[in-house]
Write a protein that holds these residues in place. Structure first.
Motif, PDB file in Angstrom:
ATOM      1  N   PRO A   1       2.956   7.023  -1.979  1.00 12.81           N
ATOM      2  CA  PRO A   1       4.377   7.283  -1.729  1.00 12.81           C
ATOM      3  C   PRO A   1       4.578   7.958  -0.375  1.00 12.81           C
ATOM      4  O   PRO A   1       3.778   8.814   0.021  1.00 12.81           O
ATOM      5  CB  PRO A   1       4.776   8.235  -2.868  1.00 12.81           C
ATOM      6  N   ILE A   2       5.609   7.539   0.325  1.00 12.45           N
ATOM      7  CA  ILE A   2       6.055   8.280   1.522  1.00 12.45           C
ATOM      8  C   ILE A   2       7.318   8.992   1.060  1.00 12.45           C
ATOM      9  O   ILE A   2       8.401   8.396   0.979  1.00 12.45           O
ATOM     10  CB  ILE A   2       6.336   7.330   2.709  1.00 12.45           C
ATOM     11  N   LEU A   3       7.161  10.233   0.669  1.00  7.78           N
ATOM     12  CA  LEU A   3       8.266  11.002   0.083  1.00  7.78           C
ATOM     13  C   LEU A   3       9.136  11.573   1.197  1.00  7.78           C
ATOM     14  O   LEU A   3       8.661  12.370   2.020  1.00  7.78           O
ATOM     15  CB  LEU A   3       7.693  12.145  -0.765  1.00  7.78           C
ATOM     16  N   CYS A   4      10.409  11.148   1.214  1.00  9.02           N
ATOM     17  CA  CYS A   4      11.313  11.625   2.262  1.00  9.02           C
ATOM     18  C   CYS A   4      12.052  12.873   1.796  1.00  9.02           C
ATOM     19  O   CYS A   4      12.575  12.911   0.675  1.00  9.02           O
ATOM     20  CB  CYS A   4      12.343  10.558   2.595  1.00  9.02           C
ATOM     21  N   VAL A   5      12.105  13.847   2.661  1.00 10.04           N
ATOM     22  CA  VAL A   5      12.857  15.072   2.409  1.00 10.04           C
ATOM     23  C   VAL A   5      13.637  15.407   3.677  1.00 10.04           C
ATOM     24  O   VAL A   5      13.251  14.984   4.768  1.00 10.04           O
ATOM     25  CB  VAL A   5      11.926  16.262   2.027  1.00 10.04           C
ATOM     26  N   GLY A   6      14.715  16.160   3.521  1.00  7.67           N
ATOM     27  CA  GLY A   6      15.458  16.550   4.722  1.00  7.67           C
ATOM     28  C   GLY A   6      16.843  17.047   4.380  1.00  7.67           C
ATOM     29  O   GLY A   6      17.384  16.732   3.311  1.00  7.67           O
ATOM     30  N   GLU A   7      17.385  17.808   5.309  1.00  6.80           N
ATOM     31  CA  GLU A   7      18.673  18.462   5.075  1.00  6.80           C
ATOM     32  C   GLU A   7      19.805  17.736   5.805  1.00  6.80           C
ATOM     33  O   GLU A   7      19.571  17.050   6.794  1.00  6.80           O
ATOM     34  CB  GLU A   7      18.587  19.922   5.551  1.00  6.80           C
ATOM     35  N   THR A   8      21.030  17.930   5.335  1.00 12.04           N
ATOM     36  CA  THR A   8      22.205  17.405   6.035  1.00 12.04           C
ATOM     37  C   THR A   8      22.560  18.353   7.190  1.00 12.04           C
ATOM     38  O   THR A   8      22.032  19.474   7.270  1.00 12.04           O
ATOM     39  CB  THR A   8      23.423  17.327   5.095  1.00 12.04           C
ATOM     40  N   LEU A   9      23.489  17.903   8.020  1.00  8.60           N
ATOM     41  CA  LEU A   9      23.913  18.755   9.141  1.00  8.60           C
ATOM     42  C   LEU A   9      24.540  20.054   8.618  1.00  8.60           C
ATOM     43  O   LEU A   9      24.249  21.144   9.110  1.00  8.60           O
ATOM     44  CB  LEU A   9      24.916  17.992  10.016  1.00  8.60           C
TER      45      LEU A   9
ATOM     46  N   ARG B   1       0.840  -1.198   0.000  1.00 10.46           N
ATOM     47  CA  ARG B   1       0.000   0.000   0.000  1.00 10.46           C
ATOM     48  C   ARG B   1       0.877   1.251   0.000  1.00 10.46           C
ATOM     49  O   ARG B   1       0.536   2.253  -0.596  1.00 10.46           O
ATOM     50  CB  ARG B   1      -0.893  -0.052   1.241  1.00 10.46           C
ATOM     51  N   TYR B   2       2.013   1.191   0.685  1.00  5.76           N
ATOM     52  CA  TYR B   2       2.912   2.344   0.799  1.00  5.76           C
ATOM     53  C   TYR B   2       4.250   2.045   0.133  1.00  5.76           C
ATOM     54  O   TYR B   2       4.698   0.898   0.088  1.00  5.76           O
ATOM     55  CB  TYR B   2       3.184   2.668   2.275  1.00  5.76           C
ATOM     56  N   LEU B   3       4.907   3.104  -0.328  1.00  4.87           N
ATOM     57  CA  LEU B   3       6.270   3.002  -0.867  1.00  4.87           C
ATOM     58  C   LEU B   3       7.089   4.148  -0.317  1.00  4.87           C
ATOM     59  O   LEU B   3       6.704   5.306  -0.495  1.00  4.87           O
ATOM     60  CB  LEU B   3       6.278   3.191  -2.387  1.00  4.87           C
ATOM     61  N   ILE B   4       8.183   3.848   0.316  1.00  2.00           N
ATOM     62  CA  ILE B   4       9.110   4.917   0.705  1.00  2.00           C
ATOM     63  C   ILE B   4       9.851   5.349  -0.556  1.00  2.00           C
ATOM     64  O   ILE B   4      10.342   4.504  -1.315  1.00  2.00           O
ATOM     65  CB  ILE B   4      10.112   4.407   1.766  1.00  2.00           C
ATOM     66  N   VAL B   5       9.902   6.632  -0.801  1.00  2.00           N
ATOM     67  CA  VAL B   5      10.558   7.154  -2.005  1.00  2.00           C
ATOM     68  C   VAL B   5      11.497   8.291  -1.595  1.00  2.00           C
ATOM     69  O   VAL B   5      11.123   9.143  -0.776  1.00  2.00           O
ATOM     70  CB  VAL B   5       9.503   7.697  -3.009  1.00  2.00           C
ATOM     71  N   GLY B   6      12.714   8.258  -2.130  1.00  2.00           N
ATOM     72  CA  GLY B   6      13.640   9.367  -1.889  1.00  2.00           C
ATOM     73  C   GLY B   6      14.229   9.398  -0.495  1.00  2.00           C
ATOM     74  O   GLY B   6      14.630  10.461  -0.001  1.00  2.00           O
ATOM     75  N   HIS B   7      14.311   8.220   0.146  1.00  2.00           N
ATOM     76  CA  HIS B   7      14.968   8.186   1.454  1.00  2.00           C
ATOM     77  C   HIS B   7      16.390   8.740   1.313  1.00  2.00           C
ATOM     78  O   HIS B   7      17.035   8.546   0.274  1.00  2.00           O
ATOM     79  CB  HIS B   7      15.005   6.743   1.972  1.00  2.00           C
ATOM     80  N   SER B   8      16.894   9.385   2.343  1.00  2.00           N
ATOM     81  CA  SER B   8      18.216  10.032   2.206  1.00  2.00           C
ATOM     82  C   SER B   8      19.311   9.011   1.904  1.00  2.00           C
ATOM     83  O   SER B   8      20.314   9.342   1.269  1.00  2.00           O
ATOM     84  CB  SER B   8      18.559  10.842   3.449  1.00  2.00           C
ATOM     85  N   GLU B   9      19.122   7.753   2.350  1.00  2.00           N
ATOM     86  CA  GLU B   9      20.131   6.736   2.012  1.00  2.00           C
ATOM     87  C   GLU B   9      20.112   6.431   0.517  1.00  2.00           C
ATOM     88  O   GLU B   9      21.150   6.157  -0.087  1.00  2.00           O
ATOM     89  CB  GLU B   9      19.896   5.467   2.852  1.00  2.00           C
TER      90      GLU B   9
ATOM     91  N   VAL C   1       2.213  10.849   1.227  1.00  2.00           N
ATOM     92  CA  VAL C   1       2.592  11.224   2.586  1.00  2.00           C
ATOM     93  C   VAL C   1       3.996  11.807   2.465  1.00  2.00           C
ATOM     94  O   VAL C   1       4.785  11.344   1.635  1.00  2.00           O
ATOM     95  CB  VAL C   1       2.614   9.958   3.478  1.00  2.00           C
ATOM     96  N   ILE C   2       4.297  12.823   3.247  1.00  2.00           N
ATOM     97  CA  ILE C   2       5.660  13.361   3.253  1.00  2.00           C
ATOM     98  C   ILE C   2       6.316  12.985   4.581  1.00  2.00           C
ATOM     99  O   ILE C   2       5.650  12.997   5.626  1.00  2.00           O
ATOM    100  CB  ILE C   2       5.635  14.893   3.053  1.00  2.00           C
ATOM    101  N   ALA C   3       7.580  12.590   4.525  1.00  2.00           N
ATOM    102  CA  ALA C   3       8.319  12.324   5.761  1.00  2.00           C
ATOM    103  C   ALA C   3       9.478  13.305   5.828  1.00  2.00           C
ATOM    104  O   ALA C   3      10.350  13.298   4.947  1.00  2.00           O
ATOM    105  CB  ALA C   3       8.826  10.895   5.793  1.00  2.00           C
ATOM    106  N   TYR C   4       9.459  14.143   6.858  1.00  2.00           N
ATOM    107  CA  TYR C   4      10.608  15.025   7.082  1.00  2.00           C
ATOM    108  C   TYR C   4      11.631  14.236   7.890  1.00  2.00           C
ATOM    109  O   TYR C   4      11.358  13.842   9.029  1.00  2.00           O
ATOM    110  CB  TYR C   4      10.198  16.299   7.817  1.00  2.00           C
ATOM    111  N   GLU C   5      12.784  13.990   7.282  1.00  2.00           N
ATOM    112  CA  GLU C   5      13.829  13.209   7.942  1.00  2.00           C
ATOM    113  C   GLU C   5      15.148  13.962   7.847  1.00  2.00           C
ATOM    114  O   GLU C   5      15.875  13.820   6.843  1.00  2.00           O
ATOM    115  CB  GLU C   5      13.980  11.838   7.273  1.00  2.00           C
ATOM    116  N   PRO C   6      15.480  14.746   8.863  1.00  2.00           N
ATOM    117  CA  PRO C   6      16.785  15.414   8.824  1.00  2.00           C
ATOM    118  C   PRO C   6      17.885  14.360   8.777  1.00  2.00           C
ATOM    119  O   PRO C   6      17.884  13.423   9.581  1.00  2.00           O
ATOM    120  CB  PRO C   6      16.816  16.219  10.129  1.00  2.00           C
ATOM    121  N   VAL C   7      18.796  14.488   7.814  1.00  2.00           N
ATOM    122  CA  VAL C   7      19.797  13.436   7.595  1.00  2.00           C
ATOM    123  C   VAL C   7      20.639  13.236   8.863  1.00  2.00           C
ATOM    124  O   VAL C   7      21.010  12.114   9.208  1.00  2.00           O
ATOM    125  CB  VAL C   7      20.682  13.797   6.378  1.00  2.00           C
ATOM    126  N   TRP C   8      20.897  14.330   9.582  1.00  2.00           N
ATOM    127  CA  TRP C   8      21.742  14.264  10.773  1.00  2.00           C
ATOM    128  C   TRP C   8      21.067  13.519  11.935  1.00  2.00           C
ATOM    129  O   TRP C   8      21.716  13.211  12.943  1.00  2.00           O
ATOM    130  CB  TRP C   8      22.141  15.676  11.218  1.00  2.00           C
TER     131      TRP C   8
END
Ligand code: PGA
Length: 258
Positions: free
Chosen positions: A123-131, A89-97, A163-170
């Motif tokens: 889609p669970i679209l991952c976004v986020g910044e590096t340190l 049902r869900y797909l993680i897309v664009g994970h920082s890894e 769905v959006i997932a905010y995932e700060p890379v740090w």
């Protein structure tokens, strides 16, 4: 009203036996937690077996990636149609890894979102910044650019179907969680960005936080107005820990639209 969602991202961990055992341990406690939604994103080879183990439960199956292509000569690729066939049902897309280790560009990620939607997967679209990006004060710029790539290719309404997932890379896998205030600030920015296009879409959009969410910090994060649940890595591999995080989502107030 936005109902909270907690999704486990198992990454490249476990065996067939351990995946089945984890589902077996999760289902009884999760079946009692009715006020939020739950999903587990398993490695590709175990999707069918995990899907079988989840059958009849309210816990949804997810995958961790999808090909940007429809089908054909893409050795090693896994298409949206295949994942739909496996009961995802869900797909993680664009994970920082995926972005950093496998070099996925913003545009590749946008193509993957388009494939997910085409096959009626969320889609669970991952976004986020590096340190370094956070420290140089460009968090909003980076997250805005990652969102824009998807909006340009798929449109705002399509993005808001996911769905959006905010995932700060740090914060990923480091034990260094964003504070609830840091998470809320970026979540509000994301909702504002979508809302500038269409307020109604922004109000119903689920925005998850990911990055070292644990049983002992989930409740504070989920209590923030724009945090609609979590994408959980390491802690999703430990049944008691994941159930405790899911209980925190269940305990958190549903956000009522004003
Ligand atoms: P973590 O991973 O919870 O282990 O930090 C989150 C993720 O990468 O989705």
């Amino acid at each position: 009203m936005r109902v909270k969602l907690v999704a486990g991202n198992w990454k490249m961990n476990g065996t067939l036996a351990s995946s089945q055992a984890l589902v077996k341990a999760l289902l009884p406690p999760l079946s009692a937690l009715k006020r939020a939604r739950y999903a587990v994103c398993a490695p590709f080879p175990y999707l069918a077996a995990v899907g079988q183990a989840l059958r009849g439960s309210d816990v949804a199956l997810g995958a961790q990636d999808v090909s940007q292509f429809e089908d054909g000569a893409y050795t090693g690729g896994v298409s949206g149609a295949m994942l739909a066939d496996c009961g995802c049902r869900y797909l993680i897309v664009g994970h920082s890894e995926r972005r950093s280790v496998f070099g996925e560009s913003d545009d590749t990620v946008a193509l993957k979102v388009a494939q997910a939607l085409k096959h009626r997967l969320t889609p669970i679209l991952c976004v986020g910044e590096t340190l370094a990006e956070r420290e140089s004060g460009v968090t909003d710029e980076v997250v805005g650019r990652q969102l824009n790539a998807v909006i340009q290719r798929c449109g705002l309404a399509a993005l808001a179907q996911g769905v959006i997932a905010y995932e700060p890379v740090w914060a990923i896998g480091t034990g260094r969680t964003a504070t609830p205030q840091q998470a809320q600030a970026v979540h509000a920015f994301i909702r504002g960005r979508i809302g500038a296009g269409e307020r109604r879409l922004a109000d119903s959009l689920l925005i998850l936080y990911g990055g070292s969410v644990k049983a002992n910090n989930a409740a504070q994060l989920f209590a923030m107005a724009d945090v609609d649940g979590g994408l959980i890595g390491g802690a999703s591999l430990v049944a008691d820990e994941f159930v405790a995080i899911c209980s925190a989502a269940q305990g958190a107030k549903e956000t009522v639209k004003t």
